[in-house]
Design a protein around this motif. Structure first.
Motif, PDB file in Angstrom:
ATOM      1  N   ALA A 118     -12.999  14.845   0.700  1.00 13.43           N
ATOM      2  CA  ALA A 118     -11.682  14.285   0.399  1.00 13.43           C
ATOM      3  C   ALA A 118     -11.823  13.098  -0.534  1.00 13.43           C
ATOM      4  O   ALA A 118     -12.710  12.255  -0.369  1.00 13.43           O
ATOM      5  N   CYS A 119     -10.932  13.016  -1.520  1.00 19.39           N
ATOM      6  CA  CYS A 119     -10.916  11.893  -2.449  1.00 19.39           C
ATOM      7  C   CYS A 119     -10.516  10.617  -1.699  1.00 19.39           C
ATOM      8  O   CYS A 119      -9.542  10.624  -0.933  1.00 19.39           O
ATOM      9  N   ALA A 120     -11.251   9.548  -1.904  1.00 22.59           N
ATOM     10  CA  ALA A 120     -10.973   8.284  -1.221  1.00 22.59           C
ATOM     11  C   ALA A 120      -9.684   7.639  -1.730  1.00 22.59           C
ATOM     12  O   ALA A 120      -9.086   6.812  -1.047  1.00 22.59           O
ATOM     13  N   HIS A 121      -9.236   8.037  -2.921  1.00 23.47           N
ATOM     14  CA  HIS A 121      -8.031   7.445  -3.514  1.00 23.47           C
ATOM     15  C   HIS A 121      -6.762   8.215  -3.147  1.00 23.47           C
ATOM     16  O   HIS A 121      -5.804   7.645  -2.643  1.00 23.47           O
ATOM     17  N   LEU A 133      -9.412   3.587 -10.511  1.00 25.65           N
ATOM     18  CA  LEU A 133      -8.244   2.995  -9.855  1.00 25.65           C
ATOM     19  C   LEU A 133      -8.619   2.395  -8.487  1.00 25.65           C
ATOM     20  O   LEU A 133      -8.090   1.357  -8.093  1.00 25.65           O
ATOM     21  N   HIS A 134      -9.517   3.064  -7.783  1.00 28.59           N
ATOM     22  CA  HIS A 134      -9.908   2.624  -6.444  1.00 28.59           C
ATOM     23  C   HIS A 134     -10.738   1.350  -6.493  1.00 28.59           C
ATOM     24  O   HIS A 134     -10.611   0.484  -5.647  1.00 28.59           O
ATOM     25  N   SER A 135     -11.576   1.247  -7.521  1.00 26.26           N
ATOM     26  CA  SER A 135     -12.476   0.098  -7.608  1.00 26.26           C
ATOM     27  C   SER A 135     -11.760  -1.145  -8.145  1.00 26.26           C
ATOM     28  O   SER A 135     -12.158  -2.274  -7.859  1.00 26.26           O
ATOM     29  N   SER A 136     -10.677  -0.937  -8.904  1.00 24.43           N
ATOM     30  CA  SER A 136      -9.970  -2.067  -9.502  1.00 24.43           C
ATOM     31  C   SER A 136      -8.943  -2.680  -8.538  1.00 24.43           C
ATOM     32  O   SER A 136      -8.527  -2.050  -7.606  1.00 24.43           O
TER      33      SER A 136
END
Ligand SMILES: [Zn+2]
Length: 91
Positions: free
Chosen positions: A58-61, A88-91
């Motif tokens: 599953a995508c974490a985002h 997007l997840h890291s920012s």
């Protein structure tokens, strides 16, 4: 004369049974996978088997599930469906 006809019929049945056996052996995977599909080769059952074996992540985002082979993993081991979602997840 009757005996010859009987012999020919028996021979035909034997040949027919051997042909049936050969076809069953060739399509056994199809029958097991989809309950007797009419596909001439095992392409569809092979695809289904590999899809079942393929691990889903599953995508974490966005949470979308997709095959692990298509996953993008960041430095911390988190899995993403795309490079954009990783960004997007890291920012
Ligand atoms: Zn995603």
């Amino acid at each position: 004369m009757k005996l010859i006809i009987l012999f020919v019929i028996v021979l035909a049945v034997i040949v027919w049974l051997q042909r049936l056996k050969k076809n069953l052996g060739r399509h056994r995977s199809d029958h097991a996978a989809s309950g007797g599909s009419a596909f001439p080769n095992g392409a569809d059952s092979t695809a289904a088997t590999s899809a079942q074996v393929e691990a889903m992540v599953a995508c974490a985002h966005c949470g979308m599930h997709f095959p692990a082979s298509e996953a993008l993993v960041d430095a911390s081991g988190t899995v993403f469906c795309s490079a954009e979602h990783r960004r997007l997840h890291s920012s």
